[in-house]
Design an enzyme around this catalytic site. Structure first.
Site, PDB file in Angstrom:
ATOM      1  N   TYR A  51       0.692  -1.141  -0.037  1.00 30.33           N
ATOM      2  CA  TYR A  51       0.204  -0.088  -0.142  1.00 30.33           C
ATOM      3  C   TYR A  51       0.930   1.163  -0.004  1.00 30.33           C
ATOM      4  O   TYR A  51       0.373   2.300  -0.295  1.00 30.33           O
ATOM      5  CB  TYR A  51      -0.893  -0.060   1.217  1.00 30.33           C
ATOM      6  CG  TYR A  51      -2.121  -0.590   1.186  1.00 30.33           C
ATOM      7  CD1 TYR A  51      -2.417  -1.579   0.184  1.00 30.33           C
ATOM      8  CD2 TYR A  51      -3.101  -0.599   2.119  1.00 30.33           C
ATOM      9  CE1 TYR A  51      -3.712  -2.524   0.176  1.00 30.33           C
ATOM     10  CE2 TYR A  51      -4.256  -1.489   2.213  1.00 30.33           C
ATOM     11  CZ  TYR A  51      -4.416  -2.262   1.305  1.00 30.33           C
ATOM     12  OH  TYR A  51      -5.710  -3.212   1.057  1.00 30.33           O
ATOM     13  N   GLY A  52       2.032   1.231   0.462  1.00 27.81           N
ATOM     14  CA  GLY A  52       2.855   2.316   0.560  1.00 27.81           C
ATOM     15  C   GLY A  52       3.330   2.972  -0.832  1.00 27.81           C
ATOM     16  O   GLY A  52       3.707   4.020  -0.625  1.00 27.81           O
ATOM     17  N   CYS A  82      -2.382  -2.273  10.065  1.00 26.16           N
ATOM     18  CA  CYS A  82      -1.531  -1.571   8.791  1.00 26.16           C
ATOM     19  C   CYS A  82      -1.292   0.057   9.177  1.00 26.16           C
ATOM     20  O   CYS A  82      -2.502   0.656   9.259  1.00 26.16           O
ATOM     21  CB  CYS A  82      -2.244  -1.691   7.692  1.00 26.16           C
ATOM     22  SG  CYS A  82      -1.414  -1.123   6.072  1.00 26.16           S
ATOM     23  N   ASN A  83       0.022   0.323   9.602  1.00 20.50           N
ATOM     24  CA  ASN A  83       0.156   2.013   9.812  1.00 20.50           C
ATOM     25  C   ASN A  83      -0.110   2.635   8.829  1.00 20.50           C
ATOM     26  O   ASN A  83      -0.711   3.768   8.750  1.00 20.50           O
ATOM     27  CB  ASN A  83       1.501   1.932  10.019  1.00 20.50           C
ATOM     28  CG  ASN A  83       2.099   1.473  11.479  1.00 20.50           C
ATOM     29  OD1 ASN A  83       2.187   1.978  12.444  1.00 20.50           O
ATOM     30  ND2 ASN A  83       2.351   0.137  11.506  1.00 20.50           N
ATOM     31  N   CYS A 192       5.688   0.065  10.874  1.00 19.77           N
ATOM     32  CA  CYS A 192       5.191  -0.903   9.639  1.00 19.77           C
ATOM     33  C   CYS A 192       4.988  -2.254  10.399  1.00 19.77           C
ATOM     34  O   CYS A 192       6.023  -2.734  10.981  1.00 19.77           O
ATOM     35  CB  CYS A 192       5.829  -0.800   8.492  1.00 19.77           C
ATOM     36  SG  CYS A 192       5.290  -1.987   7.461  1.00 19.77           S
ATOM     37  N   THR A 193       3.863  -2.967  10.085  1.00 24.40           N
ATOM     38  CA  THR A 193       3.766  -4.148  11.025  1.00 24.40           C
ATOM     39  C   THR A 193       4.580  -5.185  10.508  1.00 24.40           C
ATOM     40  O   THR A 193       4.577  -6.387  10.914  1.00 24.40           O
ATOM     41  CB  THR A 193       1.953  -4.460  10.920  1.00 24.40           C
ATOM     42  OG1 THR A 193       1.493  -4.132   9.650  1.00 24.40           O
ATOM     43  CG2 THR A 193       1.397  -3.451  11.731  1.00 24.40           C
ATOM     44  N   HIS A 194       4.831  -5.007   9.177  1.00 24.30           N
ATOM     45  CA  HIS A 194       5.832  -6.072   8.705  1.00 24.30           C
ATOM     46  C   HIS A 194       7.310  -6.229   9.225  1.00 24.30           C
ATOM     47  O   HIS A 194       7.666  -7.191   9.067  1.00 24.30           O
ATOM     48  CB  HIS A 194       5.977  -5.875   6.898  1.00 24.30           C
ATOM     49  CG  HIS A 194       4.897  -6.120   6.040  1.00 24.30           C
ATOM     50  ND1 HIS A 194       3.765  -5.393   6.075  1.00 24.30           N
ATOM     51  CD2 HIS A 194       4.955  -7.027   5.118  1.00 24.30           C
ATOM     52  CE1 HIS A 194       2.969  -5.726   5.094  1.00 24.30           C
ATOM     53  NE2 HIS A 194       3.759  -6.838   4.545  1.00 24.30           N
TER      54      HIS A 194
HETATM   55  N1  DGL Z   1       2.016  -3.550   6.998  1.00 25.74           N
HETATM   56  C1  DGL Z   1       1.729  -2.258   6.579  1.00 25.74           C
HETATM   57  C2  DGL Z   1       2.254  -1.186   7.369  1.00 25.74           C
HETATM   58  O1  DGL Z   1       2.138  -1.184   8.630  1.00 25.74           O
HETATM   59  C3  DGL Z   1       2.404  -2.120   5.359  1.00 25.74           C
HETATM   60  C4  DGL Z   1       2.009  -0.971   4.156  1.00 25.74           C
HETATM   61  C5  DGL Z   1       2.373  -1.494   2.773  1.00 25.74           C
HETATM   62  O2  DGL Z   1       1.759  -2.455   2.104  1.00 25.74           O
HETATM   63  O3  DGL Z   1       3.166  -0.786   2.223  1.00 25.74           O
HETATM   64  O4  DGL Z   1       2.213  -0.004   6.871  1.00 25.74           O
END
Ligand code: DGL
Length: 289
Positions: A51-52, A82-83, A192-194
């Site tokens: 999503y970034g 997701c942040n 970021c949760t990843h």
């Molecule tokens: N886990 C998402 C977050 O916390 C990742 C966002 C992404 O897909 O770029 O922002």
């Protein structure tokens, strides 16, 4: 706008947890540890990750569509794990869903409490870092803290392909983290949760020189408070036979979700491949046809 009528979900109904992809598994891990009696439906929107790199409207459109889908599946509360989605769309989506929402945000406040050198790094997506929500967070909690914001380009993609420690990934991380160390940072916010899945790789670079701030346990506690406020806690005791059920759903083929859930959370569940169309994805597909 008017808030939708609240859903009178049964306490035994599942919690919906959603992320652009696999990162929300770090939140699921904390929710399982803290609220093991609560059944969960997890949705990874991996087909449209990261999503970034998406525009704000796309992120809000997906977050609402997935939230509505989870409500239709019977979810009693939604964790936007997701942040990036939280930063761009939580207020928009909260106003349109009939269940309570819990979002996530970079742990700037705990970093301000922890840092002795008064220099802290924040690693997050570009979308999160440029959001008004993040700017407000820094202004509110980090007045006397030097905040070094670094977009983690390429890190979400690495975790999405289950790379959490290759030499290439460590080199990429080093390029982000070494300048923070050189500037005197003693604290690193994983915004970021990843990124909690990269903690061993980050440790291999920073050793004990930095405290890593991961907010997943705080999110699980916040979820507990929200469930209590709404009388939505599941009554079943957590000590029973290994916890409640988890449904894993992916908008992609689900292979990596299954692999990471098994390797990092010891969840051995099949992954349901789901289709959750939304206005923007219909447009994408119409343009591709
Ligand atoms: N886990 C998402 C977050 O916390 C990742 C966002 C992404 O897909 O770029 O922002």
């Amino acid at each position: 706008m008017n808030h939708p009528a609240p859903v009178s979900a049964a306490p035994g109904a599942p919690i919906g947890i959603f992320d652009s992809g696999l990162g929300g598994l770090s939140v699921l891990r904390a929710v399982r540890a803290h609220l093991g009696q609560e059944p969960v439906i997890y949705v990874a929107d991996s087909r449209y990750a990261p999503y970034g790199q998406r525009d704000d409207d796309f992120i809000a459109d997906r977050t609402l569509a997935i939230g509505e889908w989870l409500v239709a599946q019977g979810a009693k509360a939604l964790v936007v794990a997701c942040n990036t989605a939280t930063a761009q769309s939580i207020e928009f989506v909260r106003a349109r869903l009939p269940i309570p929402l819990v979002g996530v945000e970079p742990g700037v406040k705990p970093a301000a409490a922890l840092s002795k050198s008064r220099v802290a790094g924040v690693l997050a997506t570009q979308v999160t870092l440029r959001s008004a929500r993040f700017q407000a967070l820094v202004e509110r909690h980090a007045n006397d803290l030097r905040v070094l914001s670094q977009p983690g380009h390429g890190l979400v993609e690495a975790v999405e392909r289950c790379d959490i420690g290759s030499p290439e990934l460590v080199a990429l991380l080093r390029g982000y983290v070494q300048p923070m160390l050189d500037a005197g940072a003693d604290t690193l916010v994983l915004g970021c949760t990843h990124y909690p899945f990269l903690d061993a790789a980050i440790r291999s670079i920073v050793g004990e020189r930095m405290t890593l701030v991961d907010t997943s346990v705080a999110i699980a506690r916040q979820l507990e408070r929200v469930l209590d406020q709404h009388g939505l806690r599941s009554a079943t005791a957590s000590s029973e036979s290994g916890g409640a059920s988890v449904r894993l759903c992916s908008t992609s083929d689900g292979a990596h979700l299954r692999a990471l859930a098994s390797a990092l959370l010891a969840i051995e569940a099949p992954v349901e491949c789901v289709q959750i169309p939304s206005r923007r994805t219909r447009e994408l597909e119409a343009n591709a046809a």
